[in-house]
Design an enzyme around this catalytic site. Structure first.
Site, PDB file in Angstrom:
ATOM      1  CE1 TYR A  66      -3.882   2.420   0.646  1.00 44.94           C
ATOM      2  CE2 TYR A  66      -2.201   3.577   2.466  1.00 44.94           C
ATOM      3  CZ  TYR A  66      -3.515   3.642   1.725  1.00 44.94           C
ATOM      4  OH  TYR A  66      -4.013   4.552   1.769  1.00 44.94           O
TER       5      TYR A  66
ATOM      6  CG  ASP B 265       5.872   3.652   0.686  1.00 37.86           C
ATOM      7  OD1 ASP B 265       6.293   3.683   1.860  1.00 37.86           O
ATOM      8  OD2 ASP B 265       4.616   3.351   0.138  1.00 37.86           O
TER       9      ASP B 265
ATOM     10  CE  LYS C 265       2.261   4.955   8.261  1.00 34.76           C
ATOM     11  NZ  LYS C 265       0.798   5.108   8.553  1.00 34.76           N
TER      12      LYS C 265
END
Ligand code: HOZ
Length: 427
Positions: free
Chosen positions: A143, A238, A266
């Site tokens: 994702y 990623d 994050k």
């Protein structure tokens, strides 16, 4: 038990689709009404009914120091007093960029954005411009945020809700995305053999965190590095979840790989909205105003987020923090595995550093197809069983749980004891 949460949820669904601002939070995959959170401190959160839980969600990854860490809060307060947004360059942005470059040797230049989604969206745009190619290869179950072109066979909420893919993405956009199973070299080789000269980039979570935790098979990331290089395509890591978590310099440090581009988020923002993408200077200089690739944002490099991020990276620079995280997480894994075995509940604990997932009913998990075979009904019972015992776990099979530096050995042991208690009743 959760009267006020229910009241807030009923109110929320009237004005917010599904009552939430990000789908997994609605608990559709496990049932029940989500708890509304009032506050957090250290390893704990407290809901609006006053119930306290030891938290293994950690805001889905950013809170590696725990909730409301005093150094982060102080940095945000100090920054806020000087102004919350300028839409102009500030010195701390430069310091944060330098701190990232120091930790990620593959990143020579980077740009700050406001989310991981923006980071991946911008990274594939610059990759397409640099290579003058259009196709992107991604992996089933990975994702990369809710970017149109990357919502093909996506993990996280898309997998939790069992959506084939998102509606609203024109087929022409998805046609530019090819999907391979994670850890499957032959599938990637076949894609390159069939049209390697049209592939701009391969984007991958080097350790998957959005179909549950799945580690790369030995040599798989090296293979991706080699095949992209050989075919003139870029390799994009990623590391929105793994960056600053699985090692100080992310999965690329752990596995000793140098991707062309890296996406971060994050932890980078210390719990505030911040992302980044960066990599080789010759690629990043394609960005406006140096080059022809447009990318911009009013809140990009927001002073509060940058201050929180710098405080976070400073705290994570202290000696022994990653060793402590590893020791706590390994202790957790050992305890959970011992309980699974002694209670004869079939399942595995998949872990990389401080990210972990319990897959019930499986003996191994290497890709999304295998992950989808996990016993999700048992997972839902596990989720509620832990909640009832005071532990807040991600409400989906296809998400990672996170151990933070705020968790104590005693809290980890209590979580294991709660799991054992649940597993005994489950059998
Ligand atoms: N898809 C996110 C985690 N992988 C969930 C974010 C959220 O709901 O806050």
């Amino acid at each position: 038990m959760s009267d006020r949460s229910r009241e807030w949820f009923e109110r929320a669904v009237k004005r917010i689709p599904g009552g939430v601002n990000s789908p997994v939070r609605a608990w559709k995959a496990v049932g029940g009404a989500p708890r509304f959170v009032a506050s957090g401190g250290g390893a704990r959160i407290v809901d609006v009914d006053g119930e306290s839980y030891i938290d293994f969600v950690g805001s889905w990854g950013p809170l590696i120091l725990g909730h409301a860490h005093p150094e982060i809060v102080a940095a945000i307060e100090a920054a806020a007093k000087d102004g919350t947004s300028f839409g102009a360059p500030t010195p701390l942005e430069v310091e944060l960029a330098e701190a990232v470059v120091e930790r990620f040797p593959s990143v020579e230049k980077l740009r700050l954005v406001s989310s991981g989604t923006e980071a991946t969206m911008s990274a594939i745009r610059v990759a397409r411009a640099y290579t003058r190619r259009s196709r992107i290869v991604k992996f089933d179950g990975c994702y990369h945020g809710h970017v149109d072109a990357l919502l093909a066979r996506a993990g996280s909420g898309v997998a939790s809700l069992a959506l084939p893919d998102s509606a609203g993405v024109p087929p022409a956009f998805a046609a530019e995305t090819a999907v391979a199973p994670f850890n499957d070299r032959a599938a990637v080789e076949a894609l390159f053999a069939a049209g390697g000269d049209s592939i701009a980039a391969v984007i991958v979570e080097p350790v998957c965190g959005n179909m549950g935790v799945i580690a790369p098979a030995p040599g798989f990331l090296d293979f991706l590095r080699n095949i992209t290089e050989k075919n003139g395509a870029l390799l994009i890591f990623d590391e929105v979840i793994t960056g600053f978590r699985v090692a100080r310099g992310g999965a690329q440090e752990l596995f000793n790989i140098r991707p062309d581009l890296t996406c971060l988020g994050k932890i980078l923002g210390g719990g505030l909205p911040l992302g980044a993408f960066g990599g080789r200077a010759d690629i990043m200089d394609m960005l406006a105003p140096e080059g022809p690739v447009y990318q911009a944002g009013t809140l990009s490099g927001n002073p509060l987020a940058v201050a929180a991020g710098l405080a976070m990276l400073h705290a994570l620079g202290r000696p022994g923090v990653y060793e402590k995280l590893e020791a706590l997480s390994a202790r957790f894994q050992r305890g959970l595995e011992a309980a699974l075995k002694s209670r004869r509940v079939a399942g595995i604990v998949a872990r990389q550093g401080s990210m972990l997932t319990l897959f019930f009913g499986l003996e191994r998990v290497r890709d999304a197809e295998e992950a989808r075979g996990a016993d999700r009904e048992r997972f839902a019972r596990f989720f509620h069983g832990m909640l009832a015992r005071g532990f807040y776990w991600p409400p989906s099979q296809f998400e990672a749980a996170f151990v933070s530096l705020a968790h104590s050995e005693e809290e980890i042991d209590r979580a294991v004891a709660a799991f054992d208690d649940w597993a005994a009743a489950e059998r």
